[in-house]
Design a protein around this motif. Structure first.
Motif, short mmCIF file in Angstrom:
data_model
loop_
_atom_site.label_atom_id
_atom_site.label_comp_id
_atom_site.label_asym_id
_atom_site.label_seq_id
_atom_site.Cartn_x
_atom_site.Cartn_y
_atom_site.Cartn_z
N UNK A 1 -9.51 -19.89 6.44
CA UNK A 1 -9.41 -18.53 5.96
C UNK A 1 -8.00 -18.01 6.19
N UNK A 2 -7.66 -17.00 5.42
CA UNK A 2 -6.32 -16.44 5.51
C UNK A 2 -6.42 -14.94 5.74
N UNK A 3 -5.58 -14.47 6.65
CA UNK A 3 -5.48 -13.06 6.96
C UNK A 3 -4.06 -12.60 6.66
N UNK A 4 -3.92 -11.71 5.69
CA UNK A 4 -2.62 -11.08 5.42
C UNK A 4 -2.59 -9.74 6.12
N UNK A 5 -1.51 -9.46 6.84
CA UNK A 5 -1.38 -8.20 7.57
C UNK A 5 -0.05 -7.55 7.25
N UNK A 6 -0.03 -6.23 7.41
CA UNK A 6 1.22 -5.50 7.23
C UNK A 6 1.16 -4.20 8.01
N UNK A 7 2.33 -3.75 8.41
CA UNK A 7 2.47 -2.45 9.05
C UNK A 7 3.29 -1.55 8.16
N UNK A 8 3.13 -0.25 8.36
CA UNK A 8 3.82 0.71 7.50
C UNK A 8 4.20 1.93 8.31
N UNK A 9 5.42 2.40 8.09
CA UNK A 9 5.88 3.61 8.76
C UNK A 9 6.76 4.38 7.79
N UNK A 10 6.53 5.68 7.70
CA UNK A 10 7.34 6.53 6.84
C UNK A 10 7.94 7.65 7.68
N UNK A 11 9.18 7.51 8.09
CA UNK A 11 9.79 8.54 8.94
C UNK A 11 10.09 9.84 8.20
N UNK A 12 9.99 9.82 6.86
CA UNK A 12 10.34 11.00 6.09
C UNK A 12 9.16 11.91 5.80
N UNK A 13 7.94 11.41 5.93
CA UNK A 13 6.74 12.21 5.68
C UNK A 13 6.01 12.43 7.00
N UNK A 14 6.48 13.33 7.78
CA UNK A 14 5.91 13.67 9.09
C UNK A 14 5.67 12.44 9.96
N UNK A 15 6.55 11.49 9.82
CA UNK A 15 6.50 10.28 10.64
C UNK A 15 5.10 9.68 10.72
N UNK A 16 4.58 9.23 9.62
CA UNK A 16 3.25 8.62 9.61
C UNK A 16 3.38 7.10 9.76
N UNK A 17 2.35 6.50 10.38
CA UNK A 17 2.36 5.05 10.59
C UNK A 17 0.94 4.51 10.41
N UNK A 18 0.85 3.28 9.96
CA UNK A 18 -0.45 2.65 9.80
C UNK A 18 -0.31 1.15 9.67
N UNK A 19 -1.45 0.47 9.67
CA UNK A 19 -1.45 -0.97 9.45
C UNK A 19 -2.67 -1.33 8.62
N UNK A 20 -2.59 -2.48 8.00
CA UNK A 20 -3.70 -2.91 7.17
C UNK A 20 -3.70 -4.41 7.03
N UNK A 21 -4.81 -4.91 6.52
CA UNK A 21 -4.91 -6.34 6.32
C UNK A 21 -6.11 -6.71 5.48
N UNK A 22 -6.09 -7.95 5.01
CA UNK A 22 -7.19 -8.47 4.20
C UNK A 22 -7.47 -9.89 4.62
N UNK A 23 -8.73 -10.19 4.81
CA UNK A 23 -9.19 -11.53 5.16
C UNK A 23 -9.83 -12.13 3.92
N UNK A 24 -9.34 -13.33 3.51
CA UNK A 24 -9.85 -14.00 2.32
C UNK A 24 -10.20 -15.45 2.63
N UNK A 25 -11.10 -15.99 1.83
CA UNK A 25 -11.47 -17.39 2.01
C UNK A 25 -10.47 -18.29 1.28
N UNK A 26 -10.74 -19.59 1.27
CA UNK A 26 -9.83 -20.57 0.68
C UNK A 26 -9.62 -20.38 -0.81
N UNK A 27 -10.56 -19.73 -1.49
CA UNK A 27 -10.39 -19.48 -2.92
C UNK A 27 -9.86 -18.07 -3.19
N UNK A 28 -9.34 -17.41 -2.15
CA UNK A 28 -8.75 -16.08 -2.21
C UNK A 28 -9.76 -14.98 -2.46
N UNK A 29 -11.04 -15.26 -2.21
CA UNK A 29 -12.09 -14.25 -2.36
C UNK A 29 -12.04 -13.28 -1.18
#
Length: 161
Positions: A1-29
């Motif tokens: 299985x594959x897990x893609x992850x990313x973080x995000x920060x926007x210092x210009x919009x009230x300094x918001x931050x978050x993270x996200x990700x998606x877990x997919x199987x071998x066929x990208x489902x």
């Protein structure tokens, strides 16, 4: 299985931050996705570390045995692979990730990928900044509507239409 992850920060919009990700199987489902709003004072690399930690938790809850974790941050992948010194400000979170990796019943590998190969996780991380509460992890059993086009493009091997 594959897990893609990313973080995000926007210092210009009230300094918001978050993270996200998606877990997919071998066929990208799509198997599961997540978005988590983070403390707005986090630096970009800290959002990426939190994305990895959160993604490992989700994968662990799903009893995944073999996992490739893809991040578009070379420096964060290096920190996780090589560790950091105890006096490093991110030592605690890096060691939590490394400890989860050494769990006896699964195999985890970390890989750097391009931004273009990480667009679904990027979308979820950006969406996370809009969530109502910090440290609440929103999990998705099905792709949010704003990810469908990106998933379709991934499926057919396009980087953009």
């Amino acid at each position: 299985m594959k897990l893609n992850v990313d973080g995000s920060r926007d210092p210009y919009k009230s300094s918001s931050a978050g993270c996200g990700g998606v877990l997919r199987d071998a066929s990208a489902k799509w198997l599961r996705g997540f978005a988590k709003k983070l403390n707005p004072t986090y630096a970009v690399h800290q959002t990426e570390l939190e994305a990895i930690l959160t993604g490992l938790k989700v994968a662990s809850e799903m009893n995944v045995k073999k996992l490739i974790v893809e991040s578009d941050s070379d420096s964060v992948v290096s920190m996780v692979e090589n560790g950091v010194k105890p006096n490093h400000p991110d030592y605690g979170v890096v060691e939590r990730i490394r400890t989860k990796r050494r769990r006896f019943d699964w195999e985890v590998r970390f890989v750097s990928v391009s931004n273009k190969a990480n667009r679904v996780a990027d979308r979820l991380a950006n969406d996370a900044r809009k969530l109502a509460c910090d440290d609440v992890c929103e999990e998705y059993l099905h792709p949010p509507a704003n990810c469908n086009q990106l998933l379709l493009e991934d499926e057919i091997g396009c980087e953009s239409f």
